[in-house]
Design an enzyme around this catalytic site. Structure first.
Site, PDB file in Angstrom:
ATOM      1  N   LYS A   1      -0.027  14.697   1.244  1.00  0.00           N
ATOM      2  CA  LYS A   1      -1.351  14.440   0.426  1.00  0.00           C
ATOM      3  C   LYS A   1      -1.912  16.036   0.617  1.00  0.00           C
ATOM      4  O   LYS A   1      -2.695  16.994  -0.300  1.00  0.00           O
ATOM      5  CB  LYS A   1      -2.772  14.351   1.566  1.00  0.00           C
TER       6      LYS A   1
ATOM      7  N   HIS B   1       0.617  -1.201  -0.046  1.00  0.00           N
ATOM      8  CA  HIS B   1      -0.281  -0.051  -0.191  1.00  0.00           C
ATOM      9  C   HIS B   1       0.665   0.938  -0.289  1.00  0.00           C
ATOM     10  O   HIS B   1       0.463   2.505  -0.276  1.00  0.00           O
ATOM     11  CB  HIS B   1      -0.722   0.184   1.507  1.00  0.00           C
TER      12      HIS B   1
ATOM     13  N   LYS C   1      -9.717  13.725   3.833  1.00  0.00           N
ATOM     14  CA  LYS C   1      -8.337  12.534   4.093  1.00  0.00           C
ATOM     15  C   LYS C   1      -7.719  12.613   5.139  1.00  0.00           C
ATOM     16  O   LYS C   1      -7.520  13.616   6.147  1.00  0.00           O
ATOM     17  CB  LYS C   1      -7.804  12.131   2.537  1.00  0.00           C
ATOM     18  N   ARG C   2      -6.860  11.612   5.546  1.00  0.00           N
ATOM     19  CA  ARG C   2      -6.277  11.723   6.827  1.00  0.00           C
ATOM     20  C   ARG C   2      -5.101  12.506   6.375  1.00  0.00           C
ATOM     21  O   ARG C   2      -4.774  13.134   5.067  1.00  0.00           O
ATOM     22  CB  ARG C   2      -5.039  10.713   6.930  1.00  0.00           C
TER      23      ARG C   2
ATOM     24  N   LYS D   1     -15.065   7.480  -4.793  1.00  0.00           N
ATOM     25  CA  LYS D   1     -16.059   8.182  -3.889  1.00  0.00           C
ATOM     26  C   LYS D   1     -16.953   9.676  -4.706  1.00  0.00           C
ATOM     27  O   LYS D   1     -17.598   9.534  -4.789  1.00  0.00           O
ATOM     28  CB  LYS D   1     -15.893   8.066  -3.149  1.00  0.00           C
TER      29      LYS D   1
ATOM     30  N   THR E   1      -8.825   6.622  -2.547  1.00  0.00           N
ATOM     31  CA  THR E   1     -10.094   5.298  -2.517  1.00  0.00           C
ATOM     32  C   THR E   1     -11.388   6.471  -1.951  1.00  0.00           C
ATOM     33  O   THR E   1     -12.090   6.619  -3.243  1.00  0.00           O
ATOM     34  CB  THR E   1     -10.330   4.993  -1.946  1.00  0.00           C
TER      35      THR E   1
HETATM   36  C1  LIG Z   1     -13.206   6.867   2.393  1.00  0.00           C
HETATM   37  C2  LIG Z   1     -12.419   7.060   3.165  1.00  0.00           C
HETATM   38  C3  LIG Z   1     -10.358   7.350   3.252  1.00  0.00           C
HETATM   39  C4  LIG Z   1      -9.285   7.344   2.261  1.00  0.00           C
HETATM   40  O1  LIG Z   1      -9.501   8.611   1.749  1.00  0.00           O
HETATM   41  P1  LIG Z   1      -8.356   8.878   0.773  1.00  0.00           P
HETATM   42  O2  LIG Z   1      -8.972  10.023   0.100  1.00  0.00           O
HETATM   43  O3  LIG Z   1      -8.344   8.054  -0.262  1.00  0.00           O
HETATM   44  O4  LIG Z   1      -6.829   9.269   1.587  1.00  0.00           O
HETATM   45  C5  LIG Z   1      -9.734   7.376   4.795  1.00  0.00           C
HETATM   46  N1  LIG Z   1     -11.053   7.890   5.650  1.00  0.00           N
HETATM   47  C6  LIG Z   1     -12.338   7.669   5.015  1.00  0.00           C
HETATM   48  C7  LIG Z   1     -12.865   7.588   6.945  1.00  0.00           C
HETATM   49  C8  LIG Z   1     -13.054   7.227   4.515  1.00  0.00           C
HETATM   50  O5  LIG Z   1     -13.785   7.159   3.822  1.00  0.00           O
END
Ligand SMILES: *Cc1c(COP(=O)(O)O)cnc(C)c1O
Length: 901
Positions: free
Chosen positions: A638, A439, A632-633, A747, A743
């Site tokens: 990022k 990952h 996101k984190r 979404k 991911t």
């Molecule tokens: C999808 C999701 C992530 C992943 O987000 P990225 O932007 O792909 O890093 C992290 N936290 C939650 C709660 C999510 O639903």
């Protein structure tokens, strides 16, 4: 045996409480052990049912309960009927649970109690299907996958379960009958937040797809008492608090007192007279299983997520010490057991922290493999003992990143030391069973464990790892003399005299049959860079499996209006399980009627988001402004810093404009959310900066009609389910080559949100699918990054004046007097990682600003924007986790669907 009155209630509890394997109580006939019935009756808090059952059972029950026969009453309620379809019956099921599973005063029936009662009634139905699934798999004995992951970010379960069971309408009516709204009661549920970010959510999306595709596949994880942490924002920035998801218990987990395995730590290795080796001594904890049912969408198949909890046994409680007043030492092992499942990712700055993390990893691996092996033995179809060579034809184990790598030496140990196999046989079985998903390519995220710690905690495993390493080197020397000088890089052990370590990724690559990356670009980087030498040894071992997301949670359930519009225009709802059908929307992208419906569906979602933001932050945001979201984190790679610097620049330009000029701009609401790891100081500074910028911008009467900056606290799955449907633009702006896949980009795209992003991770494939006209691209590409970093070190970088202006504005204390210098300083200079702008914010800033200006222009043309939005959804079919999981099933696991009839 004739159908006994009241047996329904008893079997209901037998099934419900799952005290014993469901295999032992399929039908209540004479073979039914009376003791199981006793258990079921004892745990039933009320005795009214005894009145109506067979005297034999009653006798037992009376003995067990030591209670007298209750008086008959006219108000005896009927038992719950788990499979009820009719809203009236469902309502009575819910009432039954409110009265007879009284976790609260049964007098009250407020939303919270309604939630628990509704959840329990849904759980009854799940358990019914779950047992049928278990029995079916047991009978058919198909090859089964086990997905080992330190994280599962499940989110809430009620909406998902009702939706997957396709009983939404009936439940909605039933809840109404009881005086509540379904939406309101689902809000009562706490997220099951046993994960950190994308990796954990991926595991949860995979579980949904596995069940939906009728695949025999289970998840294994740990039952953390507190998960990660709850984020609160104060004047000081982020504060972490324990996330108490189990405060009032979780209706979705079923404790399995019949599924317990011992897990050893420390101790030593003994050589037996036969020459075989045995790990003995040390301390032994118990792993107790908690099962979570995982329903598939519109299918009977209901799989399991099995989470382990660590316990010490009663023998380990020193009664003598306790009576002597030495309370702590009397229960020392119990306390150590509690630490194991206390939190996800305990701080690892200290040696104790590191040891605890290694214990957690081993605990997951050892318990899961013992369970898998016992199931393998149990499922022999009456033909006697199984051959061990059959194991890889019945079992596939997938390691979600390197955290469960210890599954490799643990499987070797169990096969050799417990089952008596020789090395070659055990190695053959292990390497055909285990596959590994990578990952990350970030060097600091590639796990390395101290050999010293490993030898102390897991002496037998260290021996096995040394032997795998030794044999690997011998093979290379004899078959690939050209790689001799690479051996120190590709071997498993790193004997660096300062800090000898075990390289977990290397152990996975050497031992597993398949290694995969999670997006095309990432898999290419793995093959060309990180694992290039291994590719020359095993050219066919490496694969790509582009991540995906479940369209159920991430479109159908979180955006009902848009889903209805899609179904109406495609004239089918089959897209929910065949997401490629969304391309059918392309032909209507210009249709004014669809555009109007699309617009109003998106507006409904935006309004919901407006209310949410008001509730959690107090901020009023304008539903007609462009909703621009990055959640996101929080991590420097990022680049939330790039986003907020852009916001600072936008604010400054707005301030410089005349009121007339401001009126020509596109109003924007920038929302940023995410948790910073508790010990990651720069990430916490970014959270503080976003909040400080928001505090100034949002209260500036000159600009706040045109710009708002909102930090959304405590980002988790449920928050994502409100934010993503209401989004119009989302930012996926990592330094190219650093985000393995992402991911949330999928979404957002699926929800008709346009992406501003770099050519990184799955962005590359999303842009291909939705079309380059519908993607706002900017920034350096992955192959340019090394040269740009080198130029930077060589002092060749010339910053754009706009970049300097934004940083200077922050330095001028326009957003308060907090010391942002360490953060801004990371963007200056030219020395290595963490400083010298390793993440190339400065390089990408000017094209980022230019591209944001294009976004503003595009948004002014309403028709064009909506068309782009429709095309974004239309092009998202590839990113269904159903597609990802079918590929894993065919190309890595070699498993087939096993639908429950
Ligand atoms: C999808 C999701 C992530 C992943 O987000 P990225 O932007 O792909 O890093 C992290 N936290 C939650 C709660 C999510 O639903």
């Amino acid at each position: 045996m004739k159908k006994l009155k009241g047996h329904h209630t008893i079997t209901h509890h037998l099934t419900d409480f799952h005290y014993l394997s469901p295999l032992t109580h399929t039908e209540p006939d004479d073979a039914y052990s009376i003791s199981y019935i006793a258990i079921a009756l004892r745990i039933h808090p009320f005795l009214w049912c005894i009145e109506r059952i067979d005297p034999r059972w009653m006798e037992t029950a009376t003995k067990v309960n030591g209670a007298a026969k209750p008086k008959t009453s006219d108000k005896i309620p009927v038992a719950a009927h788990p499979l009820a379809e009719d809203p009236t019956d469902i309502a009575s099921n819910i009432k039954y649970h409110a009265q007879y599973s009284p976790h609260f005063s049964p007098v009250k029936f407020e939303p919270e109690q309604a939630y628990y009662a509704a959840a329990e009634s849904v759980r009854d139905r799940l358990i019914q299907q779950w047992n049928e699934t278990y029995l079916h798999y047991h009978k058919v004995d198909p090859k089964q996958t086990y997905y080992l992951s330190m994280e599962f970010l499940q989110g809430r379960a009620l909406t998902n379960a009702i939706g997957n069971l396709d009983i939404q309408d009936a439940y909605s009516i039933a809840i109404n009958k009881l005086g509540h709204e379904l939406e309101e009661i689902t809000e009562q549920e706490k997220d099951m937040a046993l994960g950190n970010g994308g990796l954990g959510r991926l595991a949860s999306c995979f579980l949904d797809s596995m069940a939906t595709l009728n695949l025999p596949a289970w998840g294994y994880g740990l039952r953390y008492r507190y998960g990660l942490f709850k984020q609160r924002i104060s004047k000081a920035g982020q504060e972490e608090m324990a996330e108490d998801w189990l405060e009032k218990f979780s209706p979705w987990e079923v404790v399995r007192h019949d599924v317990v395995f011992p897990v050893r730590f420390f101790g030593h290795v003994e050589v037996l007279p036969t020459g075989s080796r045995k790990w003995v001594g040390g301390e032994v904890l118990q792993a107790l299983a908690y099962d979570i049912p995982i329903p598939g969408y519109k299918t009977k198949n209901t799989n399991s997520l099995r989470l382990w909890e660590a316990k010490a046994s009663a023998q380990d409680f020193n009664l003598f010490q306790f009576n002597d007043g030495q309370y702590q030492s009397a229960a020392e092992l119990h306390a150590r057991a509690e630490q194991i499942c206390a939190v996800l990712y305990p701080g690892d700055a200290t040696e104790e922290g590191k040891l605890l993390r290694l214990k957690q990893q081993f605990f997951l691996c050892s318990a899961s493999l013992q369970d898998i092996i016992s199931r393998f033995k149990e499922r022999k179809d009456g033909t006697g003992v199984r051959e061990w060579s059959e194991f890889p034809t019945k079992v596939a184990v997938q390691l979600n990143d390197t955290h469960p790598t210890l599954a490799i030496p643990e499987l070797m140990r169990l096969l050799m030391d417990e089952e008596g196999l020789g090395w070659d046989e055990a190695w053959d079985v292990t390497s055909k069973t285990i596959a590994y998903t990578n990952h990350t390519v970030l060097p600091e995220a590639l796990e390395k464990w101290s050999q010293v710690v490993m030898s102390k905690l897991l002496p037998r495993h260290m021996e096995i790892i040394e032997e795998i390493d030794r044999r690997f080197i011998a093979t290379i020397k004899s078959t690939r003399p050209d790689l001799e000088n690479k051996i120190s890089d590709i071997r498993i052990l790193d004997h660096n005299p300062n800090k000898p370590v075990v390289r977990m990724a290397n152990l996975c690559v050497v031992s597993g049959h398949t290694v995969n990356g999670v997006a095309q670009l990432h898999s290419d980087i793995l093959k060309d860079e990180l694992f290039a030498d291994y590719v020359s040894i095993w050219p066919t071992k490496f694969q790509n499996k582009t991540n995906g997301i479940t369209p159920r949670r991430w479109l159908k359930f979180c955006s009902p209006e848009l889903s209805l519009t899609i179904t109406k225009w495609l004239k089918t709802d089959k897209w929910v399980t065949n997401l490629d059908l969304l391309v059918g929307l392309r032909e209507f992208a210009d249709n004014p009627e669809l555009q109007a419906e699309w617009d109003s569906a998106k507006m409904a979602n935006k309004q919901r988001l407006v209310q949410y933001i008001k509730r959690v932050t107090g901020e009023s945001i304008d539903p007609n402004s462009l909703f621009d979201i990055q959640v996101k984190r929080i991590h420097e790679y990022k680049r939330q810093l790039l986003n907020i610097l852009g916001a600072v620049y936008r604010y400054k330009k707005l301030k410089e404009m005349s009121p007339e000029e401001r009126k020509t701009t596109t109003p924007r609401t920038i929302m940023i959310g995410g948790k910073a790891f508790a010990t990651y100081t720069n990430a916490k500074r970014i959270v503080k900066l976003v909040n400080d910028v928001g505090a100034v911008v949002n209260t500036d009467p000159e600009v706040n009609e045109y710009l708002k900056v909102v930090f959304v606290p405590n980002y988790n799955v449920s928050v994502a389910e409100v934010l993503i449907p209401g989004s119009e633009l989302s930012q996926h702006i990592s330094t190219a080559g650093m985000e393995a896949s992402g991911t949330s980009n999928m979404k957002f795209a699926l929800n008709g949100c346009l992406i501003i992003g770099t050519l990184d991770g799955a962005n590359v494939e999303i842009r291909e699918e939705v079309g380059e006209d519908n993607f706002f691209l900017f920034g350096a590409t992955a192959d340019q990054v090394p040269k740009l970093r080198k130029d930077r070190e060589d002092g060749l970088f010339k910053p754009d004046p706009r970049f300097e202006e934004a940083k200077q504005f922050i330095r001028s204390k326009a957003f308060g007097s907090y010391d942002y210098e360490p953060l801004l300083d990371s963007l200056e200079g030219n020395s290595g990682y963490g400083r010298g702008d390793y993440f190339l914010v400065g390089h990408d800033f000017p094209t980022y600003i230019d591209t944001q200006a294009k976004v503003d222009e595009a948004y002014k043309d309403r028709k064009r924007w909506i068309k782009m939005s429709i095309l974004s959804t239309a092009g998202s079919g590839k990113f269904s986790s159903d597609r990802t999981i079918s590929q894993y099933a065919k190309e890595i696991w070699n498993i087939e669907e096993c639908p429950v009839p």
